[in-house]
Scaffold this motif. Structure first.
Motif, PDB file in Angstrom:
ATOM      1  N   GLY A  97      77.129 -28.515  90.497  1.00 19.85           N
ATOM      2  CA  GLY A  97      78.095 -27.575  89.928  1.00 19.85           C
ATOM      3  C   GLY A  97      78.389 -27.860  88.472  1.00 19.85           C
ATOM      4  N   LEU A 137      75.368 -26.739  86.355  1.00 24.70           N
ATOM      5  CA  LEU A 137      75.372 -25.288  86.169  1.00 24.70           C
ATOM      6  C   LEU A 137      76.311 -24.902  85.036  1.00 24.70           C
ATOM      7  CD1 LEU A 137      75.401 -23.833  89.800  1.00 24.70           C
ATOM      8  CD2 LEU A 137      73.652 -23.465  88.058  1.00 24.70           C
ATOM      9  N   THR A 197      85.131 -18.163  90.716  1.00 19.63           N
ATOM     10  CA  THR A 197      84.331 -17.089  91.300  1.00 19.63           C
ATOM     11  C   THR A 197      85.158 -15.826  91.484  1.00 19.63           C
ATOM     12  OG1 THR A 197      82.954 -18.704  92.463  1.00 19.63           O
ATOM     13  CG2 THR A 197      82.888 -16.439  93.255  1.00 19.63           C
ATOM     14  N   LEU A 202      68.958 -25.547  90.484  1.00 16.54           N
ATOM     15  CA  LEU A 202      70.113 -24.709  90.165  1.00 16.54           C
ATOM     16  C   LEU A 202      70.032 -24.194  88.735  1.00 16.54           C
ATOM     17  CD1 LEU A 202      73.008 -26.718  91.866  1.00 16.54           C
ATOM     18  CD2 LEU A 202      72.042 -24.531  92.598  1.00 16.54           C
ATOM     19  N   TRP A 221      67.564 -21.391  88.513  1.00 13.52           N
ATOM     20  CA  TRP A 221      68.154 -20.153  89.024  1.00 13.52           C
ATOM     21  C   TRP A 221      69.079 -19.532  87.977  1.00 13.52           C
ATOM     22  CZ3 TRP A 221      73.484 -19.591  89.649  1.00 13.52           C
ATOM     23  CH2 TRP A 221      73.879 -18.331  90.129  1.00 13.52           C
ATOM     24  N   LEU A 222      69.915 -20.357  87.357  1.00 14.73           N
ATOM     25  CA  LEU A 222      70.877 -19.822  86.412  1.00 14.73           C
ATOM     26  C   LEU A 222      70.189 -19.217  85.195  1.00 14.73           C
ATOM     27  CD1 LEU A 222      73.895 -19.516  85.723  1.00 14.73           C
ATOM     28  CD2 LEU A 222      73.729 -21.694  84.494  1.00 14.73           C
ATOM     29  N   PRO A 240      77.381 -14.943  87.013  1.00 14.16           N
ATOM     30  CA  PRO A 240      76.415 -15.893  87.581  1.00 14.16           C
ATOM     31  C   PRO A 240      76.891 -17.345  87.495  1.00 14.16           C
ATOM     32  CG  PRO A 240      75.289 -14.267  86.231  1.00 14.16           C
ATOM     33  CD  PRO A 240      76.749 -14.079  85.988  1.00 14.16           C
ATOM     34  N   CYS A 242      79.843 -17.874  90.016  1.00 10.82           N
ATOM     35  CA  CYS A 242      79.405 -17.882  91.417  1.00 10.82           C
ATOM     36  C   CYS A 242      78.639 -19.160  91.751  1.00 10.82           C
ATOM     37  CB  CYS A 242      78.548 -16.655  91.701  1.00 10.82           C
ATOM     38  SG  CYS A 242      79.478 -15.098  91.720  1.00 10.82           S
ATOM     39  N   GLY A 243      77.855 -19.647  90.802  1.00  9.17           N
ATOM     40  CA  GLY A 243      77.131 -20.891  91.033  1.00  9.17           C
ATOM     41  C   GLY A 243      78.070 -22.069  91.206  1.00  9.17           C
TER      42      GLY A 243
END
Length: 411
Positions: free
Chosen positions: A236, A239, A305, A366, A369-370, A380, A383-384
């Protein structure tokens, strides 16, 4: 220097302070490698004519090399000792930082970041292993938390320093600054830090015993609980770090200096978390500390989020929830990083390496993905972080509670 009692004393001995300073300097290479250079990312993208994806690769390449490098350095540190690994890895990090400052294109910069990641992995592996060399698991968590308070100070100053240096001198100066910091760590290790390993393992690099040790470590429930916690909480954080410069500066309009200040506030929250962690360890033990911190992590992640999904696109809607997440991180990391090596006094380097690889691999995927999910909003990223906070809470309230307290002395 071996501690035989739990963390009942809050006063560190002089020898403990040397180890805590070493932990801060060595583990502090992570925020130095990321936080300090984050304000430079937009400038790197512009000056080198790189795409968003290629610019993000400078972070991803560092992390991937960091993960795989630990699998090498861990057994090497068990075989040859901690100091040789530190001296070699820090020297390589120093040289690669200077090379990064002279990179002519994005491909050259990515290559130097790979070397930086591999070199940094040696320093971080040894830092965690040293704690198990010298302390029993419960006392090791206190010393790790003390060292991570120092790391918090480094993390606090890194983004602000990076923002100022980048604003004044450009992105290349950020890597010169990193090189100077690494030089300081190298001198401290060379002049003040003793060898901590008691008995080198002559079979550490033999394939058969190495694979057997890896298998035993990866099946141990205490290792799985603590390594899962550290991977989730750092995932987290990573990210946030990898996406925050674009969200804060390009989506929310902050300058490089303002962005540095925003990251500093997160580091203050993390530093406060490490201080509270030491108090919780005395009052509630490691599992009780994690249980309480997981609730704060979850509150921060889910509120970020919810605000993003509700369309609240402001600095405060990202910053305030991140402060809560960072505060929880200040408990999860010291407990987790000391916990993963707790059951393995003879294979502390290997256990540290495997935990670090899991952490780095999680953060790498991660981050990938981001990089593809960023869409010009805060959604994004938020939410991650929210998903990571859920994972932290689930692991902290289940696996850590069941298996987080191994016997003080295990094989």
């Amino acid at each position: 220097m071996n501690a035989t009692s739990p963390a009942a004393t809050a006063v560190a001995r002089p020898a403990d302070l040397i180890i805590a300073i070493a932990l801060a300097l060595l583990l502090g290479l992570q925020p130095v490698s990321t936080d300090l250079y984050l304000p430079a990312l937009p400038g790197i993208k512009t000056e080198l004519g790189a795409s968003m994806a290629a610019t993000q690769q400078t972070m991803a390449a560092l992390l991937l090399a960091f993960g795989f490098g630990q699998l090498v350095w861990g057994p090497v540190a068990d075989r040859f000792g901690r100091r040789p690994v530190l001296l070699v890895s820090l020297s390589a990090y120093l040289l690669s930082s200077l090379a990064a400052a002279t990179a002519a294109d994005i491909q050259a910069l990515i290559a130097t970041r790979i070397v930086q990641g591999a070199a940094m992995s040696g320093a971080v592996v040894v830092a965690r292993a040293m704690v198990r060399d010298l302390y029993q698991p419960s006392e090791g968590m206190r010393i790790m938390s003390l060292g991570m308070s120092g790391l918090g100070l480094i993390a606090l100053s890194s983004p602000l320093l990076g923002g100022l240096v980048t604003g004044w001198f450009g992105w290349r100066a950020s890597f010169v600054t990193i090189a100077l910091i690494v030089l300081g760590a190298l001198l401290f290790v060379a002049l003040r830090l003793p060898e901590t390993i008691r008995e080198r393992n002559p079979r550490a690099l033999q394939p058969g015993p190495l694979l057997q040790s890896w298998g035993r470590i990866l099946r141990h429930p205490t290792f799985l609980g603590w390594s899962g916690l550290t991977a989730a909480t750092y995932g987290g954080l990573f990210l946030f770090l990898s996406g925050s410069s674009f969200v804060y500066m390009q989506v929310l309009g902050l300058s490089a200096t303002q962005y540095g200040l925003a990251l500093c506030s997160s580091s203050v929250a993390y530093l406060a978390g490490t201080v509270v962690c030491r108090r919780w360890l005395v009052r509630h033990g490691p599992t009780g500390a994690v249980r309480r911190a997981a609730l704060i992590s979850l509150a921060g992640g889910l509120s970020m989020t919810a605000l993003a999904l509700a369309g609240v696109q402001t600095v405060w809607a990202v910053l305030l929830p991140q402060l809560a997440y960072a505060f929880g991180h200040g408990t999860h990391q010291p407990c987790g990083q000391a916990g993963v090596v707790g059951p393995f006094p003879q294979q502390a380097g290997m256990a540290s390496a495997l935990s670090g690889f899991i952490l780095a691999a999680t953060a790498f995927f991660l981050g990938q993905w981001l990089g593809g999910a960023l869409d010009g909003t805060t959604r994004p990223l938020a939410c991650g972080v929210g998903a990571a906070s859920v994972a932290v809470a689930l692991i902290g309230w289940t696996a850590v509670q069941r298996h987080g307290l191994p016997a003080e002395k295990t094989a």
